[in-house]
Write an enzyme that holds these catalytic residues in place. Structure first.
Site, PDB file in Angstrom:
ATOM      1  CB  CYS A 346      -0.925  -0.031   1.194  1.00  0.00           C
ATOM      2  SG  CYS A 346      -1.934  -1.508   1.142  1.00  0.00           S
ATOM      3  CD  GLU A 347       5.521   2.553   1.011  1.00  0.00           C
ATOM      4  OE1 GLU A 347       6.261   3.495   0.676  1.00  0.00           O
ATOM      5  OE2 GLU A 347       5.549   2.021   2.135  1.00  0.00           O
TER       6      GLU A 347
END
Ligand code: LLP
Length: 421
Positions: A346-347
């Site tokens: 999640c980045e």
């Protein structure tokens, strides 16, 4: 040259099909080729032939015990930078007198460990460290063989995060202060200065910085000898770059690098040590990953794969390029698709490559990241609670898992919940 080639339309590691390994161990995984490791180690032996030398593999690039054992049995020494790496080298059967200990922050505990079990030399990086080692060795009643890592203030012309030989970097002692420091070593108990050490950076694709640094080391050798020091060994570090992009010009070869060594320090009668990591292990390994989804975005398509920046951090950390190829060889002349290749983390930084042209892929297909044998598995983490991925070693038509994929239970069991919670 490496040993990852298509055979009958399937990418193989030596004689083993990657689809067979994937079926047995699941994706993602790293796979290393014995023949490539042997070949690359041999290139340095050949490059330094005729000079007394020891090739000390930089354990930080790939520290799997099986890899270390393979190289150790070929006669390699090891360059370690922590008590952990030292323990790995010893566990792989490498004798202490073939292990050099580098790094800016060696602790007294690490000094005691290696002095009690055997070490070829400490590469000292600061005066406080020099004094600490003198005290530890004296307490133990032994003499520690040392070199001083000099910082030659040379621009290695590589990525800023992996250049180490400029005066602004944290490494080594300025070469201008070296004579003072060697004088202090001679006066301190428990230390024996056996040589000089230098390492200017990693992934160097130009020989000129090596030439400049080694020329300065040769001058320093003469000066220190004139001062009465018995300089008999030169550790010239690692750093020779590898081709990451097949389409680009290849960096200089080990034989050309060896020639620079011969020309700069070859007439000093010193034993030569080098500490290559990437050139031995980099192109001896690939990471194989599966496509989870092909997602159509606005103006671009994303290939979402089951490995991520926690498994191979180099693209996120250094904007590094890795060639990414399908495991099933595309038909010749097939229309190319263009993908951003990303992991599930999640980045946004979890992006392996942008706008890569490759044959169209679909969910379930396998792709391989080339040149992932160095600074791949060793830099992995469990970010996003993703267990470390397995490592596999191939030799001819055999393969073995040389690090198992941990279970989720093993990962969770390492945490403890306090009784008061
Ligand atoms: N010796 C010393 C003292 C080093 O610091 C290094 C690498 C080497 C030898 C081996 O250098 P090589 O031959 O592998 O270039 N994680 C980065 C690379 C960091 C290199 C650190 N020192 C990457 O993925 O590019």
């Amino acid at each position: 040259m490496d040993h990852f080639l298509y055979r009958d339309g399937i990418l193989h590691a030596e004689d083993v099909s990657l689809t067979d390994i994937a079926a047995q161990v699941g994706t993602p995984f790293y796979v290393y080729s014995t023949a490539t490791l042997e070949r690359h180690f041999g290139l340095f032996t050949e490059a330094l032939s005729g000079m007394e030398h020891l090739v000390c593999f930089a354990v930080k690039s790939n520290s799997n015990l099986a890899v270390l054992k393979l190289l150790g049995e070929m006669g390699a020494g090891m360059d370690v930078v922590s008590g952990g790496e030292y323990r790995r080298a010893i566990a792989a059967g490498v004798p202490g007198d073939r292990i050099v200990f580098s790094g800016v922050g060696k602790t007294r505990e690490e000094m005691r460990l290696v002095l009690s079990q055997g070490i070829r030399q400490f590469n000292l990086e600061s005066e406080p460290e020099m004094r600490a080692l003198s005290e530890v060795a004296t307490e133990m009643g032994v003499t520690a063989p040392v070199t001083v890592r000099v910082n030659p203030d040379v621009d290695a012309r590589t990525h800023a995060k992996i250049a180490t030989g400029k005066s602004e970097n944290k490494f080594g002692i300025p070469i201008s202060r070296a004579r003072e420091v060697y004088a202090e070593i001679a006066a301190l108990p428990g230390l024996d200065a056996v040589g000089i050490d230098v390492h200017i950076g990693s992934q160097l694709t130009d020989l000129e910085p090596f030439r400049q640094a080694y020329t300065k080391v040769a001058e320093l050798t003469r000066e220190l000898r004139a001062d009465g020091h018995d300089i008999r060994r030169l550790d010239l570090g690692g750093g020779l770059g590898i081709p990451y992009e097949r389409s680009n010009d290849a960096p200089p070869l080990p034989i050309e690098y060896g020639q620079v060594i011969r020309e700069t320090v070859g007439d000093l009668g010193c034993e030569i040590e080098i500490e290559p990591g990437r050139l031995i292990s980099g192109n001896a390994g690939i990471m194989v990953t599966g496509v989870i989804y092909v997602k159509e975005g606005e103006g671009r398509d994303f290939l979402i794969v089951d490995s991520a920046m926690n498994d191979l951090v180099r693209p996120a950390m250094y904007e590094a390029h890795h060639d990414i190829v399908p495991v099933v060889e595309p038909e010749p002349g097939v229309d190319q698709a263009r993908y951003d290749i990303v992991g599930p983390i999640c980045e946004t930084g979890d992006t392996f490559a942008k706008a890569r042209d490759m044959a169209p892929l679909k969910a379930g297909d396998l792709v391989a990241f080339r040149s992932a044998g160095a600074y791949g598995a060793v830099m992995a983490s469990e970010y996003n609670s993703r267990p470390l991925i397995p490592e596999v070693l191939v030799m001819g038509d055999q393969f073995a898992v040389i690090r198992e994929r941990p279970t989720y239970e093993e990962m969770l069991e390492r945490d403890t919940i306090p009784a008061w919670l």
